[in-house]
Design a protein around this motif. Structure first.
Motif, PDB file in Angstrom:
ATOM      1  N   PRO A 140       0.844  -1.196   0.000  1.00 41.41           N
ATOM      2  CA  PRO A 140       0.000   0.000   0.000  1.00 41.41           C
ATOM      3  C   PRO A 140       0.883   1.251   0.000  1.00 41.41           C
ATOM      4  N   GLY A 141       0.399   2.259  -0.696  1.00 40.83           N
ATOM      5  CA  GLY A 141       1.184   3.486  -0.805  1.00 40.83           C
ATOM      6  C   GLY A 141       1.576   3.706  -2.252  1.00 40.83           C
ATOM      7  N   THR A 142       2.515   4.597  -2.450  1.00 38.97           N
ATOM      8  CA  THR A 142       2.877   4.991  -3.806  1.00 38.97           C
ATOM      9  C   THR A 142       4.388   4.988  -3.981  1.00 38.97           C
ATOM     10  N   ARG A 143       4.803   4.489  -5.145  1.00 39.65           N
ATOM     11  CA  ARG A 143       6.233   4.509  -5.461  1.00 39.65           C
ATOM     12  C   ARG A 143       6.357   5.128  -6.839  1.00 39.65           C
ATOM     13  N   VAL A 144       7.156   6.173  -6.929  1.00 41.68           N
ATOM     14  CA  VAL A 144       7.343   6.825  -8.221  1.00 41.68           C
ATOM     15  C   VAL A 144       8.805   6.679  -8.615  1.00 41.68           C
ATOM     16  N   LEU A 145       8.995   6.171  -9.827  1.00 45.12           N
ATOM     17  CA  LEU A 145      10.340   5.942 -10.326  1.00 45.12           C
ATOM     18  C   LEU A 145      10.576   6.898 -11.492  1.00 45.12           C
ATOM     19  N   VAL A 146      11.654   7.664 -11.424  1.00 43.12           N
ATOM     20  CA  VAL A 146      11.941   8.647 -12.472  1.00 43.12           C
ATOM     21  C   VAL A 146      13.310   8.331 -13.055  1.00 43.12           C
ATOM     22  N   ARG A 147      13.367   8.014 -14.352  1.00 48.90           N
ATOM     23  CA  ARG A 147      14.652   7.661 -14.964  1.00 48.90           C
ATOM     24  C   ARG A 147      14.965   8.582 -16.134  1.00 48.90           C
ATOM     25  N   ASP A 148      16.265   8.664 -16.390  1.00 49.11           N
ATOM     26  CA  ASP A 148      16.712   9.370 -17.582  1.00 49.11           C
ATOM     27  C   ASP A 148      16.218  10.827 -17.604  1.00 49.11           C
ATOM     28  N   LEU A 149      16.431  11.474 -16.482  1.00 48.53           N
ATOM     29  CA  LEU A 149      15.985  12.869 -16.361  1.00 48.53           C
ATOM     30  C   LEU A 149      16.693  13.758 -17.395  1.00 48.53           C
ATOM     31  N   PHE A 150      15.925  14.548 -18.067  1.00 50.26           N
ATOM     32  CA  PHE A 150      16.414  15.455 -19.122  1.00 50.26           C
ATOM     33  C   PHE A 150      17.039  14.715 -20.303  1.00 50.26           C
ATOM     34  N   GLY A 151      16.748  13.399 -20.423  1.00 55.22           N
ATOM     35  CA  GLY A 151      17.258  12.639 -21.564  1.00 55.22           C
ATOM     36  C   GLY A 151      16.793  13.255 -22.880  1.00 55.22           C
ATOM     37  N   ASN A 152      15.586  13.812 -22.863  1.00 60.42           N
ATOM     38  CA  ASN A 152      15.054  14.411 -24.097  1.00 60.42           C
ATOM     39  C   ASN A 152      15.293  15.923 -24.181  1.00 60.42           C
ATOM     40  N   VAL A 153      15.898  16.505 -23.147  1.00 60.43           N
ATOM     41  CA  VAL A 153      16.274  17.938 -23.192  1.00 60.43           C
ATOM     42  C   VAL A 153      17.713  18.093 -22.718  1.00 60.43           C
ATOM     43  N   PRO A 154      18.660  17.601 -23.538  1.00 62.38           N
ATOM     44  CA  PRO A 154      20.063  17.558 -23.081  1.00 62.38           C
ATOM     45  C   PRO A 154      20.596  18.933 -22.648  1.00 62.38           C
ATOM     46  N   VAL A 155      20.063  20.013 -23.208  1.00 64.51           N
ATOM     47  CA  VAL A 155      20.612  21.323 -22.830  1.00 64.51           C
ATOM     48  C   VAL A 155      20.376  21.598 -21.344  1.00 64.51           C
ATOM     49  N   ARG A 156      19.288  21.040 -20.824  1.00 66.18           N
ATOM     50  CA  ARG A 156      19.007  21.228 -19.396  1.00 66.18           C
ATOM     51  C   ARG A 156      20.110  20.602 -18.535  1.00 66.18           C
ATOM     52  N   ARG A 157      20.673  19.530 -19.041  1.00 64.13           N
ATOM     53  CA  ARG A 157      21.736  18.861 -18.286  1.00 64.13           C
ATOM     54  C   ARG A 157      22.977  19.743 -18.152  1.00 64.13           C
ATOM     55  N   GLU A 158      23.167  20.610 -19.133  1.00 67.18           N
ATOM     56  CA  GLU A 158      24.378  21.450 -19.108  1.00 67.18           C
ATOM     57  C   GLU A 158      24.372  22.426 -17.943  1.00 67.18           C
ATOM     58  N   TYR A 159      23.191  22.701 -17.419  1.00 68.82           N
ATOM     59  CA  TYR A 159      23.133  23.646 -16.302  1.00 68.82           C
ATOM     60  C   TYR A 159      23.330  22.979 -14.946  1.00 68.82           C
ATOM     61  N   LEU A 160      23.497  21.673 -14.991  1.00 68.95           N
ATOM     62  CA  LEU A 160      23.601  20.962 -13.722  1.00 68.95           C
ATOM     63  C   LEU A 160      25.053  20.867 -13.275  1.00 68.95           C
ATOM     64  N   ARG A 161      25.217  20.682 -11.984  1.00 69.29           N
ATOM     65  CA  ARG A 161      26.561  20.485 -11.438  1.00 69.29           C
ATOM     66  C   ARG A 161      26.848  18.993 -11.440  1.00 69.29           C
ATOM     67  N   SER A 162      27.925  18.629 -10.762  1.00 66.60           N
ATOM     68  CA  SER A 162      28.298  17.221 -10.708  1.00 66.60           C
ATOM     69  C   SER A 162      27.222  16.418  -9.988  1.00 66.60           C
ATOM     70  N   PRO A 163      27.171  15.101 -10.239  1.00 65.97           N
ATOM     71  CA  PRO A 163      26.202  14.282  -9.513  1.00 65.97           C
ATOM     72  C   PRO A 163      26.321  14.461  -8.005  1.00 65.97           C
ATOM     73  N   ALA A 164      27.551  14.567  -7.508  1.00 62.01           N
ATOM     74  CA  ALA A 164      27.719  14.733  -6.060  1.00 62.01           C
ATOM     75  C   ALA A 164      27.077  16.035  -5.592  1.00 62.01           C
ATOM     76  N   ALA A 165      27.259  17.100  -6.380  1.00 57.64           N
ATOM     77  CA  ALA A 165      26.706  18.393  -5.981  1.00 57.64           C
ATOM     78  C   ALA A 165      25.184  18.384  -6.064  1.00 57.64           C
ATOM     79  N   GLU A 166      24.650  17.745  -7.107  1.00 56.59           N
ATOM     80  CA  GLU A 166      23.193  17.670  -7.215  1.00 56.59           C
ATOM     81  C   GLU A 166      22.617  16.851  -6.059  1.00 56.59           C
TER      82      GLU A 166
END
Ligand code: ADP
Ligand code: MG
Length: 559
Positions: A139-165
């Motif tokens: 019971p309850g809810t589980r949301v799985l989100v994969r491949d974030l910004f996979g379809n908007v690669p330019v958005r990824r350029e504004y991100l910091r390192s995985p550790a920083a995020e």
């Protein structure tokens, strides 16, 4: 029931770019879990959130037939129409969270309501929303989100390192958890646990995580006013930070990036914090939902309050009164006094005229444990060296005396205390450039009990002084030049009257490099104890420094 909002309501919603980094995803999902009354929320992150984010809760769940709607933009169960916008009592209300995530990532929602078995799952990506299918799940809810910004690669350029995020996610979630003690939170990155806060009343582990080890000395805040309940934890005076980042504010459980009450912090701490330093802590405001508008900011990180001013002053009062009551207690912990010995009381009247009779510190029966703070010596004719048997205590004689006199002046003003005419008024001259500044202070001086009047061209005279205050043995000529000069010192948080009193205090008290007799030191220390804020002078500098036995042990390399 999830409904599609009508165009009129949609038009009134302050929409914006919601998903700009992995943290935005975590925020939306965790807020949904809280809105569903979850008691446990588990957040798992991979690759700083770009690879995968999963948020699982044990909340109410979503009915299978509602699942496709949950992923549609402007579909929500939290408000029905535009009227609902006027009293939002959930974190979400725009029906955009899941849809915005699906627009930039591959989303799977698995959910099970109390009555349903098994759970249902649905996939969504971009504009496409799949069909619900049965799937095993608790019971309850589980949301799985994969491949974030996979379809908007330019958005990824504004991100910091995985550790920083990930660090952003961790810091936000730990902070948020401060407002939901009854919800257990766990956070994991790449399979490693970052923290696990069990559900329960004990906020201590969370406070320690967010504020560090000094959190154990934080002061609880509680206050009630017509338009706001205020509670929280704030740093104890003297334990402050170089920036305001750790002034955390929740309004009705919503974590705000707001400067809404930063003025209240400043006002409440007044002389409790050093110039350029900032207190820290977490404040929880609860206001009636119809008096707060969360629909003013795209990421819902700010709100508008209908009675902002009143709320602000409620916050200020609540902090200030906790600090005041905390001060006495803290000092009790820092320094405990025995009733003054006969000798010290008698001698005090012979030395400095401390005016007030020295009332022994309230020593309750059975309080035999209380430690005596014994004055041992004067160091460099500036510091009083004392010990209570556990620690070495150093007191800055000037700062301490300033604090005492400052508070006395303020008390005089509050009580409209009488002042005592001087038998022989004390006359002094000022330089022309000083005259104006002095003129500006006359009223505040009089309020504090020091009456000064104009007496010929450049001359002034002191005609009366605070009845119970200052000098006697330690009177010194009123050093106008210095007094006026000191007035221009910016003292954060002091109002105009207080600035004058701080300056007067500074010029009427014992100085550094001035020899004090033993009874004078004892009396000074005892008077300090009865101050509202004994730990700092009016300018915010410390009056007392304590070297604990374990610190001494470290100095001797015993530990
Ligand atoms: P909002 O939170 O503004 O309503 P969302 O797009 O975030 O919009 O969610 C849409 C709807 O899906 C919610 O109104 C709620 O009914 C349902 N929902 C989303 N997440 C959860 C969850 N974790 N538990 C239960 N219901 C959820
Ligand atoms: Mg939401």
């Amino acid at each position: 029931m999830i409904r599609l909002l009508d165009p009129e309501t949609i038009g009134q919603i302050a929409a914006g770019e919601v998903i700009e980094r992995p943290l935005s995803v975590v925020k939306e999902l965790v807020e949904n879990a809280l809105d569903a009354d979850a008691t446990r929320i588990a957040v798992r992150v991979r690759g700083g959130g770009l690879t995968e984010i999963e948020v699982a809760d044990d909340g109410a769940g979503i009915a299978p037939q509602d699942l496709p709607l949950a992923l549609r933009r402007h579909a929500t169960s939290k408000i029905a129409d535009a009227h609902g916008l006027a009293h939002v009592d959930t974190l979400g209300f725009r029906g955009e969270g899941l849809a915005s995530i699906a627009a930039v990532a591959k989303v799977t929602v698995v959910s099970r309501t109390a009555g349903a078995d098994p759970a249902s799952a649905i996939d969504a990506h971009g504009e496409e929303i799949g069909e619900p299918r049965p799937l095993a799940g608790p019971p309850g809810t589980r949301v799985l989100v994969r491949d974030l910004f996979g379809n908007v690669p330019v958005r990824r350029e504004y991100l910091r390192s995985p550790a920083a995020e990930f660090a952003r996610i961790a810091s936000w979630l730990a902070t948020l958890s401060l407002a939901y003690p009854l919800v257990g939170f766990t956070l994991e990155h790449d399979g490693k646990a970052a923290f696990a806060f069990p559900a329960g009343d004990d906020l201590a582990p969370r406070l320690r995580h967010v504020f560090g080890s000094s959190s154990s000395a934080m002061v609880p805040v509680r206050g009630e006013a017509r338009h706001a309940g205020v509670s929280g934890w704030v740093s104890s005076p003297g334990d402050d930070r170089p920036d305001r980042r750790n002034q955390i504010l929740f309004v009705n459980g919503r974590l705000l990036r707001s400067t809404l009450v930063s003025g209240a912090w400043v006002a409440a701490y007044r002389t409790f914090a050093m110039v350029g330093r900032h207190p820290f802590g977490v404040l929880y405001l609860s206001v009636p939902p119809d008096e707060v508008d969360p629909n003013v900011h795209p990421t819902k990180s700010d709100v508008r309050l209908r009675h902002g001013d009143r709320v602000l002053s409620a916050v200020k009062d609540a902090i200030a009164s906790s600090l005041r009551s905390g001060a006495a207690e803290r000092l009790q912990r820092a320094i405990s006094f025995a009733p003054p010995s006969r000798e010290s009381t008698g001698a005090a009247t012979a030395g400095i005229d401390w005016a007030e009779p020295l009332v022994p510190a309230a020593a309750s029966d059975g309080d035999a444990e209380r430690k005596t703070l014994r004055v041992l010596a004067q160091v460099d004719r500036t510091y009083i060296l004392a010990s209570d048997g556990d620690a070495v205590v150093l007191i800055d004689q000037h700062a301490a005396h300033e604090r005492i006199v400052f508070e006395q002046l303020a008390a005089n003003a509050r009580a409209h205390a009488a002042s005592e005419p001087l038998l022989v008024p004390y006359t002094f001259e000022v330089r022309p450039e000083e005259a104006d500044r002095l003129e500006e202070t006359l009223e505040a001086l009089a309020a504090g009990g020091l009456h000064v009047e104009h007496f010929g061209e450049r001359a002034y005279r002191v005609i009366s002084t605070p009845a119970r205050l200052v000098h006697a043995g330690r009177t010194r000529p009123f050093d106008v030049a210095h007094f006026v000069e000191c007035l221009s010192d910016e003292v954060r948080g002091l109002d105009a009257d207080q600035r004058v009193w701080a300056s007067l205090a500074c010029h009427s008290v014992v100085r550094a490099h001035e020899k004090l007799e033993y009874p004078e030191m004892t009396a000074l220390v005892e008077r300090l104890q009865r101050c509202e804020n004994p730990m700092h002078c009016p300018h915010g500098r410390p009056t007392i420094v304590r070297l604990e036995a374990d610190q001494i042990a470290r100095l001797f390399k015993r530990v």
